[in-house]
Design a protein around this motif. Sequence first.
Motif, PDB file in Angstrom:
ATOM      1  N   HIS A  57      -3.765  -5.174  39.124  1.00  0.00           N
ATOM      2  CA  HIS A  57      -5.219  -5.135  38.930  1.00  0.00           C
ATOM      3  C   HIS A  57      -5.507  -4.006  37.953  1.00  0.00           C
ATOM      4  O   HIS A  57      -5.117  -2.857  38.178  1.00  0.00           O
ATOM      5  CB  HIS A  57      -5.927  -4.901  40.266  1.00  0.00           C
ATOM      6  CG  HIS A  57      -5.863  -6.104  41.157  1.00  0.00           C
ATOM      7  ND1 HIS A  57      -6.963  -6.600  41.797  1.00  0.00           N
ATOM      8  CD2 HIS A  57      -4.842  -6.920  41.503  1.00  0.00           C
ATOM      9  CE1 HIS A  57      -6.628  -7.666  42.502  1.00  0.00           C
ATOM     10  NE2 HIS A  57      -5.335  -7.865  42.343  1.00  0.00           N
ATOM     11  N   GLU A  58      -6.195  -4.349  36.866  1.00  0.00           N
ATOM     12  CA  GLU A  58      -6.430  -3.359  35.828  1.00  0.00           C
ATOM     13  C   GLU A  58      -7.523  -3.796  34.872  1.00  0.00           C
ATOM     14  O   GLU A  58      -7.893  -4.961  34.825  1.00  0.00           O
ATOM     15  CB  GLU A  58      -5.151  -3.100  35.032  1.00  0.00           C
ATOM     16  CG  GLU A  58      -4.669  -4.316  34.247  1.00  0.00           C
ATOM     17  CD  GLU A  58      -3.374  -4.078  33.498  1.00  0.00           C
ATOM     18  OE1 GLU A  58      -3.044  -2.919  33.195  1.00  0.00           O
ATOM     19  OE2 GLU A  58      -2.681  -5.061  33.216  1.00  0.00           O
ATOM     20  N   VAL A  59      -8.024  -2.821  34.117  1.00  0.00           N
ATOM     21  CA  VAL A  59      -8.880  -3.089  32.973  1.00  0.00           C
ATOM     22  C   VAL A  59      -8.018  -2.800  31.753  1.00  0.00           C
ATOM     23  O   VAL A  59      -7.376  -1.761  31.670  1.00  0.00           O
ATOM     24  CB  VAL A  59     -10.131  -2.188  32.962  1.00  0.00           C
ATOM     25  CG1 VAL A  59     -10.897  -2.341  31.658  1.00  0.00           C
ATOM     26  CG2 VAL A  59     -11.027  -2.499  34.137  1.00  0.00           C
ATOM     27  N   MET A  60      -8.009  -3.742  30.828  1.00  0.00           N
ATOM     28  CA  MET A  60      -7.215  -3.601  29.621  1.00  0.00           C
ATOM     29  C   MET A  60      -8.143  -3.684  28.414  1.00  0.00           C
ATOM     30  O   MET A  60      -8.958  -4.605  28.320  1.00  0.00           O
ATOM     31  CB  MET A  60      -6.177  -4.727  29.563  1.00  0.00           C
ATOM     32  CG  MET A  60      -5.230  -4.667  28.400  1.00  0.00           C
ATOM     33  SD  MET A  60      -4.106  -6.089  28.337  1.00  0.00           S
ATOM     34  CE  MET A  60      -3.346  -6.056  29.940  1.00  0.00           C
ATOM     35  N   ILE A  61      -8.041  -2.732  27.503  1.00  0.00           N
ATOM     36  CA  ILE A  61      -8.821  -2.734  26.277  1.00  0.00           C
ATOM     37  C   ILE A  61      -7.910  -3.223  25.161  1.00  0.00           C
ATOM     38  O   ILE A  61      -6.844  -2.648  24.912  1.00  0.00           O
ATOM     39  CB  ILE A  61      -9.366  -1.324  25.946  1.00  0.00           C
ATOM     40  CG1 ILE A  61     -10.144  -0.741  27.137  1.00  0.00           C
ATOM     41  CG2 ILE A  61     -10.201  -1.363  24.675  1.00  0.00           C
ATOM     42  CD1 ILE A  61     -11.366  -1.533  27.556  1.00  0.00           C
ATOM     43  N   VAL A  65      -4.940  -1.246  23.478  1.00  0.00           N
ATOM     44  CA  VAL A  65      -5.297   0.137  23.141  1.00  0.00           C
ATOM     45  C   VAL A  65      -5.166   1.030  24.370  1.00  0.00           C
ATOM     46  O   VAL A  65      -4.618   2.125  24.304  1.00  0.00           O
ATOM     47  CB  VAL A  65      -6.741   0.216  22.582  1.00  0.00           C
ATOM     48  CG1 VAL A  65      -7.145   1.648  22.317  1.00  0.00           C
ATOM     49  CG2 VAL A  65      -6.854  -0.613  21.319  1.00  0.00           C
ATOM     50  N   SER A  66      -5.665   0.557  25.511  1.00  0.00           N
ATOM     51  CA  SER A  66      -5.573   1.348  26.735  1.00  0.00           C
ATOM     52  C   SER A  66      -5.643   0.441  27.944  1.00  0.00           C
ATOM     53  O   SER A  66      -6.078  -0.705  27.857  1.00  0.00           O
ATOM     54  CB  SER A  66      -6.667   2.420  26.784  1.00  0.00           C
ATOM     55  OG  SER A  66      -7.941   1.838  26.857  1.00  0.00           O
ATOM     56  N   ARG A  67      -5.198   1.005  29.068  1.00  0.00           N
ATOM     57  CA  ARG A  67      -5.212   0.294  30.347  1.00  0.00           C
ATOM     58  C   ARG A  67      -5.607   1.277  31.434  1.00  0.00           C
ATOM     59  O   ARG A  67      -5.279   2.455  31.362  1.00  0.00           O
ATOM     60  CB  ARG A  67      -3.841  -0.227  30.706  1.00  0.00           C
ATOM     61  CG  ARG A  67      -3.192  -1.125  29.740  1.00  0.00           C
ATOM     62  CD  ARG A  67      -1.781  -1.397  30.214  1.00  0.00           C
ATOM     63  NE  ARG A  67      -1.679  -2.772  30.601  1.00  0.00           N
ATOM     64  CZ  ARG A  67      -0.742  -3.593  30.155  1.00  0.00           C
ATOM     65  NH1 ARG A  67       0.192  -3.147  29.361  1.00  0.00           N
ATOM     66  NH2 ARG A  67      -0.733  -4.835  30.525  1.00  0.00           N
ATOM     67  N   ALA A  68      -6.274   0.746  32.446  1.00  0.00           N
ATOM     68  CA  ALA A  68      -6.588   1.541  33.630  1.00  0.00           C
ATOM     69  C   ALA A  68      -6.257   0.696  34.852  1.00  0.00           C
ATOM     70  O   ALA A  68      -6.869  -0.350  35.069  1.00  0.00           O
ATOM     71  CB  ALA A  68      -8.051   1.943  33.644  1.00  0.00           C
ATOM     72  N   SER A  69      -5.266   1.124  35.608  1.00  0.00           N
ATOM     73  CA  SER A  69      -4.867   0.412  36.823  1.00  0.00           C
ATOM     74  C   SER A  69      -5.779   0.796  37.971  1.00  0.00           C
ATOM     75  O   SER A  69      -6.251   1.924  38.048  1.00  0.00           O
ATOM     76  CB  SER A  69      -3.423   0.756  37.180  1.00  0.00           C
ATOM     77  OG  SER A  69      -2.557   0.257  36.207  1.00  0.00           O
ATOM     78  N   MET A  70      -6.007  -0.176  38.856  1.00  0.00           N
ATOM     79  CA  MET A  70      -6.823   0.046  40.045  1.00  0.00           C
ATOM     80  C   MET A  70      -6.150  -0.641  41.220  1.00  0.00           C
ATOM     81  O   MET A  70      -5.460  -1.645  41.028  1.00  0.00           O
ATOM     82  CB  MET A  70      -8.223  -0.526  39.823  1.00  0.00           C
ATOM     83  CG  MET A  70      -9.029   0.272  38.818  1.00  0.00           C
ATOM     84  SD  MET A  70     -10.484  -0.607  38.264  1.00  0.00           S
ATOM     85  CE  MET A  70      -9.774  -1.502  36.897  1.00  0.00           C
ATOM     86  N   PRO A  71      -6.348  -0.131  42.431  1.00  0.00           N
ATOM     87  CA  PRO A  71      -5.715  -0.758  43.588  1.00  0.00           C
ATOM     88  C   PRO A  71      -6.191  -2.193  43.815  1.00  0.00           C
ATOM     89  O   PRO A  71      -5.431  -3.035  44.262  1.00  0.00           O
ATOM     90  CB  PRO A  71      -6.122   0.119  44.770  1.00  0.00           C
ATOM     91  CG  PRO A  71      -6.762   1.325  44.212  1.00  0.00           C
ATOM     92  CD  PRO A  71      -7.094   1.062  42.787  1.00  0.00           C
TER      93      PRO A  71
END
Length: 180
Positions: free
Chosen positions: A7-11, A20-26
């Motif tokens: 589960h993540e947001v990917m730019i 460009v970037s990723r932010a993982s979330m539980p």
Amino acid sequence: HAGYGDHEVMIVELSGMRIVSRASMPETFVGLCFNSTGEKLFASGAGNEVVHQFQFNDGYLSEPRELRVADIKERQVPAGLAVSYDDKTLYAACPWGNSVCVMPLDAPDQKKLLHLGANSYPYSALPEPSGKRLYVSLWGKSSVAVLNLETGKVDSTWPTQSHPTEMLLTKDQRTLFVAC
């Protein structure tokens, strides 16, 4: 990504098709939006009963913050998200709680849960520019609720086809389009 993988947001930079970037979330769910300036990104935290907030600059996410929608035992499950036109309020449709969370971004602890009735399953939220009304698609009622933000009550309900999801309000605010 809010499925079987991480589960993540990917730019993604579209011109070069590179991440460009990723932010993982539980945990995540449907619900992703920017504020009006594009400086903040909000993502549903699903069953963890939070909305993730990030600063967004030049394609990078930073300064993660969790905005608590409800106690984890309440099972609201934030889904569709929207930010008011003045960037002061976050709205989160909560299908399992049959409610909408109205959260002042400068004082998230002063949030309110506005209940929309049993089996309504609110899916997405769309504020009108005046800040007086919020349109909420109701999966369980095959309709859109027109929520008066001053009273916290539903002024009217408009029928739709089954499972209304995303909504779009025209610039002149005379037409609301609903995807079903």
